[in-house]
Design a protein around this motif. Structure first.
Motif, PDB file in Angstrom:
ATOM      1  N   PHE A 192      66.343  40.519 -23.414  1.00 54.49           N
ATOM      2  CA  PHE A 192      65.740  40.219 -24.713  1.00 54.49           C
ATOM      3  C   PHE A 192      66.113  38.815 -25.194  1.00 54.49           C
ATOM      4  O   PHE A 192      65.327  38.166 -25.888  1.00 54.49           O
ATOM      5  CB  PHE A 192      66.179  41.262 -25.747  1.00 54.49           C
ATOM      6  CG  PHE A 192      65.644  42.644 -25.468  1.00 54.49           C
ATOM      7  CD1 PHE A 192      64.397  42.817 -24.906  1.00 54.49           C
ATOM      8  CD2 PHE A 192      66.390  43.774 -25.782  1.00 54.49           C
ATOM      9  CE1 PHE A 192      63.890  44.091 -24.655  1.00 54.49           C
ATOM     10  CE2 PHE A 192      65.894  45.046 -25.534  1.00 54.49           C
ATOM     11  CZ  PHE A 192      64.642  45.203 -24.965  1.00 54.49           C
ATOM     12  N   ILE A 227      54.214  40.369 -27.292  1.00 55.72           N
ATOM     13  CA  ILE A 227      55.327  39.890 -28.126  1.00 55.72           C
ATOM     14  C   ILE A 227      54.752  39.318 -29.415  1.00 55.72           C
ATOM     15  O   ILE A 227      53.849  38.473 -29.396  1.00 55.72           O
ATOM     16  CB  ILE A 227      56.157  38.829 -27.380  1.00 55.72           C
ATOM     17  CG1 ILE A 227      56.674  39.441 -26.063  1.00 55.72           C
ATOM     18  CG2 ILE A 227      57.320  38.343 -28.233  1.00 55.72           C
ATOM     19  CD1 ILE A 227      57.149  38.411 -25.076  1.00 55.72           C
ATOM     20  N   ARG A 273      54.490  32.371 -25.398  1.00 52.88           N
ATOM     21  CA  ARG A 273      55.377  33.387 -24.847  1.00 52.88           C
ATOM     22  C   ARG A 273      54.621  34.536 -24.191  1.00 52.88           C
ATOM     23  O   ARG A 273      55.105  35.151 -23.254  1.00 52.88           O
ATOM     24  CB  ARG A 273      56.304  33.927 -25.937  1.00 52.88           C
ATOM     25  CG  ARG A 273      55.581  34.539 -27.137  1.00 52.88           C
ATOM     26  CD  ARG A 273      56.546  35.052 -28.189  1.00 52.88           C
ATOM     27  NE  ARG A 273      55.847  35.503 -29.388  1.00 52.88           N
ATOM     28  CZ  ARG A 273      55.834  34.835 -30.536  1.00 52.88           C
ATOM     29  NH1 ARG A 273      56.478  33.682 -30.647  1.00 52.88           N
ATOM     30  NH2 ARG A 273      55.175  35.293 -31.576  1.00 52.88           N
ATOM     31  N   ASN A 274      53.386  34.826 -24.666  1.00 49.82           N
ATOM     32  CA  ASN A 274      52.629  35.924 -24.070  1.00 49.82           C
ATOM     33  C   ASN A 274      51.953  35.534 -22.766  1.00 49.82           C
ATOM     34  O   ASN A 274      51.302  36.366 -22.145  1.00 49.82           O
ATOM     35  CB  ASN A 274      51.598  36.466 -25.063  1.00 49.82           C
ATOM     36  CG  ASN A 274      52.233  37.423 -26.067  1.00 49.82           C
ATOM     37  OD1 ASN A 274      52.836  38.420 -25.677  1.00 49.82           O
ATOM     38  ND2 ASN A 274      52.135  37.098 -27.346  1.00 49.82           N
ATOM     39  N   MET A 318      66.076  45.087 -29.493  1.00 52.63           N
ATOM     40  CA  MET A 318      64.710  44.663 -29.775  1.00 52.63           C
ATOM     41  C   MET A 318      63.919  45.892 -30.218  1.00 52.63           C
ATOM     42  O   MET A 318      64.182  47.016 -29.768  1.00 52.63           O
ATOM     43  CB  MET A 318      64.082  44.039 -28.531  1.00 52.63           C
ATOM     44  CG  MET A 318      62.666  43.508 -28.721  1.00 52.63           C
ATOM     45  SD  MET A 318      62.574  42.042 -29.794  1.00 52.63           S
ATOM     46  CE  MET A 318      63.462  40.849 -28.785  1.00 52.63           C
ATOM     47  N   THR A 331      50.016  46.375 -21.076  1.00 49.72           N
ATOM     48  CA  THR A 331      51.356  46.961 -20.988  1.00 49.72           C
ATOM     49  C   THR A 331      51.361  48.233 -20.135  1.00 49.72           C
ATOM     50  O   THR A 331      50.475  49.083 -20.266  1.00 49.72           O
ATOM     51  CB  THR A 331      51.880  47.303 -22.395  1.00 49.72           C
ATOM     52  OG1 THR A 331      51.809  46.138 -23.215  1.00 49.72           O
ATOM     53  CG2 THR A 331      53.313  47.794 -22.333  1.00 49.72           C
ATOM     54  N   LEU A 346      63.680  35.729 -24.460  1.00 48.94           N
ATOM     55  CA  LEU A 346      62.384  35.536 -25.105  1.00 48.94           C
ATOM     56  C   LEU A 346      62.305  34.174 -25.775  1.00 48.94           C
ATOM     57  O   LEU A 346      63.252  33.724 -26.437  1.00 48.94           O
ATOM     58  CB  LEU A 346      62.154  36.622 -26.161  1.00 48.94           C
ATOM     59  CG  LEU A 346      61.683  37.989 -25.662  1.00 48.94           C
ATOM     60  CD1 LEU A 346      61.695  38.988 -26.799  1.00 48.94           C
ATOM     61  CD2 LEU A 346      60.302  37.893 -25.063  1.00 48.94           C
ATOM     62  N   LEU A 386      61.254  38.555 -33.746  1.00 45.28           N
ATOM     63  CA  LEU A 386      60.317  38.968 -32.711  1.00 45.28           C
ATOM     64  C   LEU A 386      60.416  40.477 -32.464  1.00 45.28           C
ATOM     65  O   LEU A 386      61.482  41.076 -32.619  1.00 45.28           O
ATOM     66  CB  LEU A 386      60.594  38.220 -31.403  1.00 45.28           C
ATOM     67  CG  LEU A 386      60.351  36.698 -31.418  1.00 45.28           C
ATOM     68  CD1 LEU A 386      60.636  36.118 -30.044  1.00 45.28           C
ATOM     69  CD2 LEU A 386      58.922  36.378 -31.838  1.00 45.28           C
ATOM     70  N   CYS A 387      59.328  41.059 -32.040  1.00 46.88           N
ATOM     71  CA  CYS A 387      59.303  42.470 -31.641  1.00 46.88           C
ATOM     72  C   CYS A 387      58.327  42.629 -30.483  1.00 46.88           C
ATOM     73  O   CYS A 387      57.535  41.722 -30.176  1.00 46.88           O
ATOM     74  CB  CYS A 387      58.918  43.366 -32.810  1.00 46.88           C
ATOM     75  SG  CYS A 387      57.199  43.184 -33.339  1.00 46.88           S
ATOM     76  N   LEU A 388      58.395  43.763 -29.844  1.00 48.05           N
ATOM     77  CA  LEU A 388      57.490  44.086 -28.745  1.00 48.05           C
ATOM     78  C   LEU A 388      56.417  45.052 -29.243  1.00 48.05           C
ATOM     79  O   LEU A 388      56.677  45.870 -30.121  1.00 48.05           O
ATOM     80  CB  LEU A 388      58.254  44.727 -27.584  1.00 48.05           C
ATOM     81  CG  LEU A 388      59.495  43.979 -27.081  1.00 48.05           C
ATOM     82  CD1 LEU A 388      60.181  44.788 -25.975  1.00 48.05           C
ATOM     83  CD2 LEU A 388      59.114  42.598 -26.572  1.00 48.05           C
ATOM     84  N   TYR A 404      56.590  38.985 -18.990  1.00 52.09           N
ATOM     85  CA  TYR A 404      57.890  39.591 -19.257  1.00 52.09           C
ATOM     86  C   TYR A 404      57.906  41.071 -18.859  1.00 52.09           C
ATOM     87  O   TYR A 404      56.928  41.799 -19.049  1.00 52.09           O
ATOM     88  CB  TYR A 404      58.233  39.485 -20.742  1.00 52.09           C
ATOM     89  CG  TYR A 404      58.662  38.111 -21.196  1.00 52.09           C
ATOM     90  CD1 TYR A 404      59.888  37.588 -20.814  1.00 52.09           C
ATOM     91  CD2 TYR A 404      57.839  37.346 -22.031  1.00 52.09           C
ATOM     92  CE1 TYR A 404      60.293  36.339 -21.252  1.00 52.09           C
ATOM     93  CE2 TYR A 404      58.236  36.098 -22.468  1.00 52.09           C
ATOM     94  CZ  TYR A 404      59.458  35.598 -22.066  1.00 52.09           C
ATOM     95  OH  TYR A 404      59.851  34.357 -22.489  1.00 52.09           O
TER      96      TYR A 404
END
Length: 643
Positions: free
Chosen positions: A227, A302, A236-237, A274, A324, A230, A316-318, A241
């Motif tokens: 985590f 993300i 970031r997407n 996270m 996914t 990140l 940040l969160c998932l 990940y």
């Protein structure tokens, strides 16, 4: 009376005696690998769960309403046991059972889906892939699924987001365990085959760290990022990940713009935490997760965490995105040693006491869920009211109804009070729709399974039952036709024994001794619950359900009559089909008779012989009385004319 059957005879009579006999027959034939666990750590004989045996016998009684013999009941019981054994032999070849895992709270079995032809979107399926195939003439993949608790299988249309998991090197193949939710059932139409499950995108694939293939997947794909790695940039997407973390907590969040939200708090190997946030329909994924399990998340989306309806947070969160994939290494099932109570040992008589003493088997190991509740669905002996305590699920009780009523004029919750030889318990019955248990009255002898016990905030024990939950069953034995037609399930007793039959249904061979027009009334009855319908402000309302029922009611009899045998005569009452059996005429046909012919017709019924089931209804308060006339203490719940 034999000491072994003293308790059974006190409140269940020959039926419970036959249950004990059937269990002893199954136990004596038990062998290694029979699927039944020993009731303790010693070498005591293996026993099937008491509730399982009662439920199977009652299913046979419902299937053979014209009557059953001991041979039929035992044959059905051994056949169902055989199906269980075949299932237990077949599926462990596909499922790794070395480490037992918890059964999730909303789990339903494939057998129950076929039996009820119903599958709630909130239900959970914990299954193993039996086969993967392409629907002929299409490019649609199908999975054949089985589970550890069912003899049958079911097919599901695979959601296209999982097509990448299919193939020679794919992880989704025969023997793979998966969990599903958000499912809808395509029921079988006439001439169109069998029921199937429609595609759902909410599937979790289970992994086993001790299997080489799964260990390699986890090491190669899920150990590259933590985590803390990140990045905050918008790009970031674009990074694929994948994370591997333990589930620390599952909780609800405040809705955002009317969208329901839940969060799963994860902790990775670096002790970094996270949040995995689920939105709307995605929240059903939380039903597949259990605290302590390891979650492997491939390509989560993300985003910035939205807190208190503010979107400018930098935390940040998932999230569960369109790309996914979710894998899980479930935590092993926790178990608890449950000792046998003095009531249970006493109810089995001296024979069990010798077994417990000789083999030092005084307790049984039962599964415990995430909240510390122990599952009693596999308990080998009968549970009594006095045994109930906090954190119990899957309980089965057998007893006599002492009261039943609706909580309010609206809603789907009812209260039922049940009594056995050890005490009385008030339970809450929660239905998904209207009342669906048919007629249930005071004095009726019933079996109910799937009960849950928990302490309230005021330290009061609350017992509840939910319709269509796994293991939920309710059978009214007092209204069961097979009870009268099966000599192995009852003993004929004289009417003079009635005062001593306060806690069970009494079966007698009687003659109709007295009946007249004044003791007979034709009323409207609610078809669903069998209760009298009254008129309020021009609207027909059920006296029990408290709901409008103009389209679901029919004429029925309310009847007071005198029955007699060589030992005594008794004033009793009956309604509905039981009254029709006595009168041998329908309400509509009776009303068509001229007034003077009605009395003559009733007179011709005198001295007719019947076998009847009689219940004690002294505490009756459900409004079936005719005007101010007192209701007799005894209800005839079933009657059968003797030829």
């Amino acid at each position: 009376m034999d000491p072994d059957t003293a308790v059974a005879s006190a409140d269940g009579g020959p039926f419970l005696e036959f249950v004990d006999y059937a269990i002893s027959m199954l136990s004596s034939s038990a062998g290694d690998g029979d699927g039944y666990e020993s009731p303790g750590d010693g070498p005591a004989p293996a026993r099937p769960p008491w509730g399982w045996a009662v439920a199977q016998l009652l299913k046979s009684c419902c299937a053979y309403s014209s009557g059953v013999t001991a041979a039929i009941l035992l044959s059905d019981l051994f056949q169902r046991k055989s199906l269980t054994l075949k299932r237990k032999v077949k599926l462990p070849k596909l499922i790794n059972t070395k480490n037992k895992r918890r059964r999730l709270p909303n789990t339903v079995t494939i057998d129950s889906i076929h039996e009820k032809n119903f599958l709630s979107p909130n239900s959970v399926l914990e299954v193993v892939v039996i086969a993967v195939f392409v629907l002929p003439g299409t490019n649609i993949y199908m999975l054949t699924l089985g589970d550890m608790w069912s003899a049958s299988t079911i097919d599901i249309y695979l959601h296209r987001r999982y097509y990448d998991c299919i193939g020679q090197n794919g992880i989704l193949k025969k023997g793979r365990e998966v969990m599903l939710t958000g499912c809808c059932l395509r029921t079988a139409m006439e001439g169109s085959g069998h029921a199937r499950i429609l595609p759902t995108e909410y599937m979790v694939i289970l992994l086993d760290e001790e299997q080489d293939e799964d260990a390699l997947l986890l090491a190669a794909q899920f150990c590259n990022y933590s985590f803390s790695s990140l990045i905050l940039e918008e790009s970031r997407n674009n990074v694929p990940y994948s994370f591997y973390a333990r589930i620390e907590k599952i909780e609800s969040l405040e809705p955002f713009r009317c969208a329901e939200r839940m969060q799963i708090i994860l902790e990775d190997n670096d002790n970094a935490k996270m949040k995995l946030v689920l939105w709307g329909e995605q929240t059903s994924l939380a039903n597949l997760c259990s605290v302590g399990s390891m979650l492997a998340l491939d390509r989560p989306f993300i985003a910035n965490f939205i807190d208190n309806n503010h979107e400018d947070s930098q935390e940040l969160c998932l999230e569960y995105g369109s790309a996914t994939q979710v894998y899980m290494v479930p935590i092993a099932q926790q178990e608890e040693q449950v000792p046998f109570t003095p009531t249970q040992v006493k109810s089995q008589g001296p024979r069990l006491s010798c077994v417990l003493t000789d083999n030092v088997a005084s307790q049984v190991t039962l599964p415990r869920d995430l909240y510390g509740s122990v599952d009693f669905s596999k308990y080998p002996f009968r549970a009594y009211v006095s045994d109930l305590h906090d954190k119990m699920v899957g309980i089965s009780l057998f007893g006599t109804v002492t009261s039943v009523c609706k909580v309010s004029t609206s809603g789907t919750t009812f209260y039922l009070e049940l009594e056995d030889t050890t005490g009385v318990v008030l339970m809450k019955l929660i239905f998904v729709g209207p009342w669906s248990l048919g007629r249930v009255g005071v004095g009726h002898m019933v079996y109910i399974s799937g009960l849950t016990c928990a302490l309230s905030s005021t330290n009061i024990l609350e017992v509840s039952w939910r319709e269509k939950e796994p293991g939920s069953l309710f059978v009214n034995l007092s209204l069961l036709p097979a009870l009268l037609n099966s000599s192995c399930l009852h003993n004929l007793s004289p009417l003079s024994d009635l005062p001593r039959s306060t806690n069970r249904t009494h079966i007698s061979h009687v003659r109709l001794d007295g009946i007249d027009c004044d003791s007979l009334k034709v009323s409207l009855f609610h078809n669903i619950c069998g209760s009298v319908v009254n008129e309020h402000s021009g609207v027909l309302q059920c006296s029990f359900c408290k709901c409008a029922c103009e389209s679901v009611c029919a004429r029925g009899f309310q009847l007071h009559l005198t029955i007699a045998d060589d030992s005594a005569d008794v004033l009793a009452w009956c309604v509905g089909q039981t009254a029709v059996e006595f009168l041998q005429i329908s309400p509509d046909e009776y009303l068509e008779l001229p007034e003077d012919e009605r009395a003559m017709y009733l007179y011709t019924l005198q001295n007719e012989s019947f076998v009847v089931a009689i219940a004690n209804t002294r505490k009756r308060v459900d409004g079936c009385a005719v005007g101010d006339e007192a209701v007799p203490a005894w209800e005839i719940t079933r009657a059968q004319k003797c030829e």
